[in-house]
Design a protein around this motif. Sequence first.
Motif, PDB file in Angstrom:
ATOM      1  N   UNK A 110      -1.614 -38.956  -4.520  1.00  0.00           N
ATOM      2  CA  UNK A 110      -1.041 -38.163  -3.435  1.00  0.00           C
ATOM      3  C   UNK A 110       0.411 -37.806  -3.728  1.00  0.00           C
ATOM      4  N   UNK A 111       1.117 -38.702  -4.394  1.00  0.00           N
ATOM      5  CA  UNK A 111       2.530 -38.442  -4.688  1.00  0.00           C
ATOM      6  C   UNK A 111       2.731 -37.372  -5.749  1.00  0.00           C
ATOM      7  N   UNK A 112       1.716 -37.162  -6.618  1.00  0.00           N
ATOM      8  CA  UNK A 112       1.897 -36.212  -7.715  1.00  0.00           C
ATOM      9  C   UNK A 112       0.914 -35.048  -7.689  1.00  0.00           C
ATOM     10  N   UNK A 113       0.112 -34.935  -6.643  1.00  0.00           N
ATOM     11  CA  UNK A 113      -0.710 -33.747  -6.448  1.00  0.00           C
ATOM     12  C   UNK A 113      -1.659 -33.463  -7.596  1.00  0.00           C
ATOM     13  N   UNK A 114      -1.544 -32.279  -8.202  1.00  0.00           N
ATOM     14  CA  UNK A 114      -2.488 -31.847  -9.234  1.00  0.00           C
ATOM     15  C   UNK A 114      -2.189 -32.420 -10.609  1.00  0.00           C
ATOM     16  N   UNK A 115      -1.092 -33.170 -10.748  1.00  0.00           N
ATOM     17  CA  UNK A 115      -0.735 -33.727 -12.052  1.00  0.00           C
ATOM     18  C   UNK A 115      -1.714 -34.856 -12.397  1.00  0.00           C
ATOM     19  N   UNK A 116      -2.360 -34.814 -13.572  1.00  0.00           N
ATOM     20  CA  UNK A 116      -3.336 -35.848 -13.932  1.00  0.00           C
ATOM     21  C   UNK A 116      -2.703 -37.236 -14.033  1.00  0.00           C
ATOM     22  N   UNK A 117      -3.473 -38.236 -13.659  1.00  0.00           N
ATOM     23  CA  UNK A 117      -2.957 -39.603 -13.673  1.00  0.00           C
ATOM     24  C   UNK A 117      -2.442 -40.040 -15.043  1.00  0.00           C
ATOM     25  N   UNK A 118      -3.097 -39.679 -16.161  1.00  0.00           N
ATOM     26  CA  UNK A 118      -2.541 -40.104 -17.456  1.00  0.00           C
ATOM     27  C   UNK A 118      -1.103 -39.645 -17.687  1.00  0.00           C
ATOM     28  N   UNK A 119      -0.687 -38.573 -17.009  1.00  0.00           N
ATOM     29  CA  UNK A 119       0.694 -38.109 -17.142  1.00  0.00           C
ATOM     30  C   UNK A 119       1.627 -38.868 -16.204  1.00  0.00           C
ATOM     31  N   UNK A 120       1.291 -38.885 -14.886  1.00  0.00           N
ATOM     32  CA  UNK A 120       2.225 -39.519 -13.950  1.00  0.00           C
ATOM     33  C   UNK A 120       2.255 -41.039 -14.075  1.00  0.00           C
ATOM     34  N   UNK A 121       1.161 -41.625 -14.543  1.00  0.00           N
ATOM     35  CA  UNK A 121       1.119 -43.077 -14.655  1.00  0.00           C
ATOM     36  C   UNK A 121       2.075 -43.606 -15.730  1.00  0.00           C
ATOM     37  N   UNK A 122       2.467 -42.728 -16.673  1.00  0.00           N
ATOM     38  CA  UNK A 122       3.430 -43.130 -17.694  1.00  0.00           C
ATOM     39  C   UNK A 122       4.814 -43.355 -17.107  1.00  0.00           C
ATOM     40  N   UNK A 123       5.150 -42.589 -16.085  1.00  0.00           N
ATOM     41  CA  UNK A 123       6.501 -42.671 -15.517  1.00  0.00           C
ATOM     42  C   UNK A 123       6.533 -43.412 -14.190  1.00  0.00           C
ATOM     43  N   UNK A 124       5.362 -43.578 -13.557  1.00  0.00           N
ATOM     44  CA  UNK A 124       5.274 -44.284 -12.279  1.00  0.00           C
ATOM     45  C   UNK A 124       3.976 -45.098 -12.277  1.00  0.00           C
ATOM     46  N   UNK A 125       3.968 -46.237 -12.948  1.00  0.00           N
ATOM     47  CA  UNK A 125       2.732 -47.021 -13.096  1.00  0.00           C
ATOM     48  C   UNK A 125       2.145 -47.440 -11.756  1.00  0.00           C
ATOM     49  N   UNK A 126       0.827 -47.270 -11.639  1.00  0.00           N
ATOM     50  CA  UNK A 126       0.129 -47.597 -10.396  1.00  0.00           C
ATOM     51  C   UNK A 126      -0.334 -49.044 -10.400  1.00  0.00           C
ATOM     52  N   UNK A 127      -0.459 -49.624  -9.201  1.00  0.00           N
ATOM     53  CA  UNK A 127      -1.024 -50.960  -9.074  1.00  0.00           C
ATOM     54  C   UNK A 127      -2.542 -50.861  -9.000  1.00  0.00           C
ATOM     55  N   UNK A 128      -3.193 -51.978  -8.696  1.00  0.00           N
ATOM     56  CA  UNK A 128      -4.658 -52.011  -8.684  1.00  0.00           C
ATOM     57  C   UNK A 128      -5.256 -51.162  -7.564  1.00  0.00           C
ATOM     58  N   UNK A 129      -4.444 -50.768  -6.578  1.00  0.00           N
ATOM     59  CA  UNK A 129      -4.895 -49.901  -5.492  1.00  0.00           C
ATOM     60  C   UNK A 129      -4.416 -48.464  -5.686  1.00  0.00           C
ATOM     61  N   UNK A 130      -3.958 -48.154  -6.882  1.00  0.00           N
ATOM     62  CA  UNK A 130      -3.479 -46.815  -7.250  1.00  0.00           C
ATOM     63  C   UNK A 130      -2.174 -46.438  -6.556  1.00  0.00           C
ATOM     64  N   UNK A 131      -1.448 -47.409  -6.027  1.00  0.00           N
ATOM     65  CA  UNK A 131      -0.192 -47.146  -5.345  1.00  0.00           C
ATOM     66  C   UNK A 131       0.983 -47.267  -6.317  1.00  0.00           C
ATOM     67  N   UNK A 132       2.007 -46.469  -6.088  1.00  0.00           N
ATOM     68  CA  UNK A 132       3.213 -46.552  -6.907  1.00  0.00           C
ATOM     69  C   UNK A 132       4.386 -47.057  -6.072  1.00  0.00           C
ATOM     70  N   UNK A 133       5.327 -47.666  -6.755  1.00  0.00           N
ATOM     71  CA  UNK A 133       6.499 -48.246  -6.119  1.00  0.00           C
ATOM     72  C   UNK A 133       7.475 -47.142  -5.718  1.00  0.00           C
ATOM     73  N   UNK A 134       8.006 -47.226  -4.486  1.00  0.00           N
ATOM     74  CA  UNK A 134       8.924 -46.215  -3.982  1.00  0.00           C
ATOM     75  C   UNK A 134      10.049 -46.878  -3.199  1.00  0.00           C
ATOM     76  N   UNK A 135      11.220 -46.286  -3.268  1.00  0.00           N
ATOM     77  CA  UNK A 135      12.359 -46.768  -2.504  1.00  0.00           C
ATOM     78  C   UNK A 135      12.408 -46.093  -1.137  1.00  0.00           C
ATOM     79  N   UNK A 136      13.121 -46.725  -0.226  1.00  0.00           N
ATOM     80  CA  UNK A 136      13.484 -46.127   1.060  1.00  0.00           C
ATOM     81  C   UNK A 136      15.008 -46.017   1.051  1.00  0.00           C
ATOM     82  N   UNK A 137      15.510 -44.882   0.573  1.00  0.00           N
ATOM     83  CA  UNK A 137      16.937 -44.768   0.242  1.00  0.00           C
ATOM     84  C   UNK A 137      17.647 -43.843   1.233  1.00  0.00           C
ATOM     85  N   UNK A 138      18.786 -44.305   1.721  1.00  0.00           N
ATOM     86  CA  UNK A 138      19.574 -43.580   2.710  1.00  0.00           C
ATOM     87  C   UNK A 138      20.961 -43.265   2.136  1.00  0.00           C
TER      88      UNK A 138
END
Length: 296
Positions: A20-48
């Motif tokens: 959901x965070x990367x839309x049409x970009x295939x997982x083999x591409x985005x997973x290199x820069x934002x590795x997913x956990x076992x539930x396909x979730x990526x780590x994100x900050x809550x930055x103000x």
Amino acid sequence: MQDIKKYILEPGFFRLDGGAMFGIIPKPLWNKVAPADELNRIDLSLRLYLLQTKDRLILVDTGIGDYHGDKFDQRFAVEGGDSPLEKALEEAGHKSDEVTDLVISHLHFDHVGGIGKMVSGEMVPVLPKARCHLHQDHYQYALNPTDRDSGSFHKSNFEPIIAFYRNQGLLRMHQGEEGELMNLNEEQSLRFKCSHGHTPFLMHPYDNEYIYLADLIPTSNHISIPWVMGYDIAPGETTRNKKEFLDFIIDKGLKIIFEHDPLYYAATVIINDKKQYSFGERFARPAPRSLKAFPL
């Protein structure tokens, strides 16, 4: 020139689905820069973003809050603990009742969730003395969103606080595609520009050094034009918005503050050898991860 002190606040972290965070970009591409956990979730900050002037303490966005419950916190892997916004402000040397102005980019739960806290079963403001800056057209949309994005707007949580600000004469509604939010000193202002691809009239505040892009470009990896979130209601509009904003950022010499990048809090923008937009210098958040505030 009057000094303006600037801070990054990080009340916590959470995770969202990488697809959901990367839309049409295939997982083999985005997973290199934002590795997913076992539930396909990526780590994100809550930055103000926090700005301190001679007579103002200005906060941009509020994070996710602490009152959603265990099921919600487990689903989104929320980190932050109790009173996350108050603790972040304290690490920056301030109390919540010292905030004079709150700028809300948009009313999605991870951006406005920290605006209130539960006390005896009622939602009360975390920032009781702040003037709340909100875009009029976005607010109207948030009250009547589409079925597709209604889950992002937790009206029962933010509406009591918006009502509080309105009743206290502390609600300032802004209009138009761009404008001035407030003066910072005699020489500069905090202004805003709007984008529409993620959600209508998403308000992006900027000063003479930084721009807060919220969910238009949520991480440094999203600077590439096709890397658009699946959450966006109009992805094609997002690509147009991104080009316009990136040209504006390059022209003004601004740095982007990334609301959700877990590793980098900001970056410059360049056009690379392939004539594509890219980050130039990226600025890594300092360690440790438990750090909730640091100066810019």
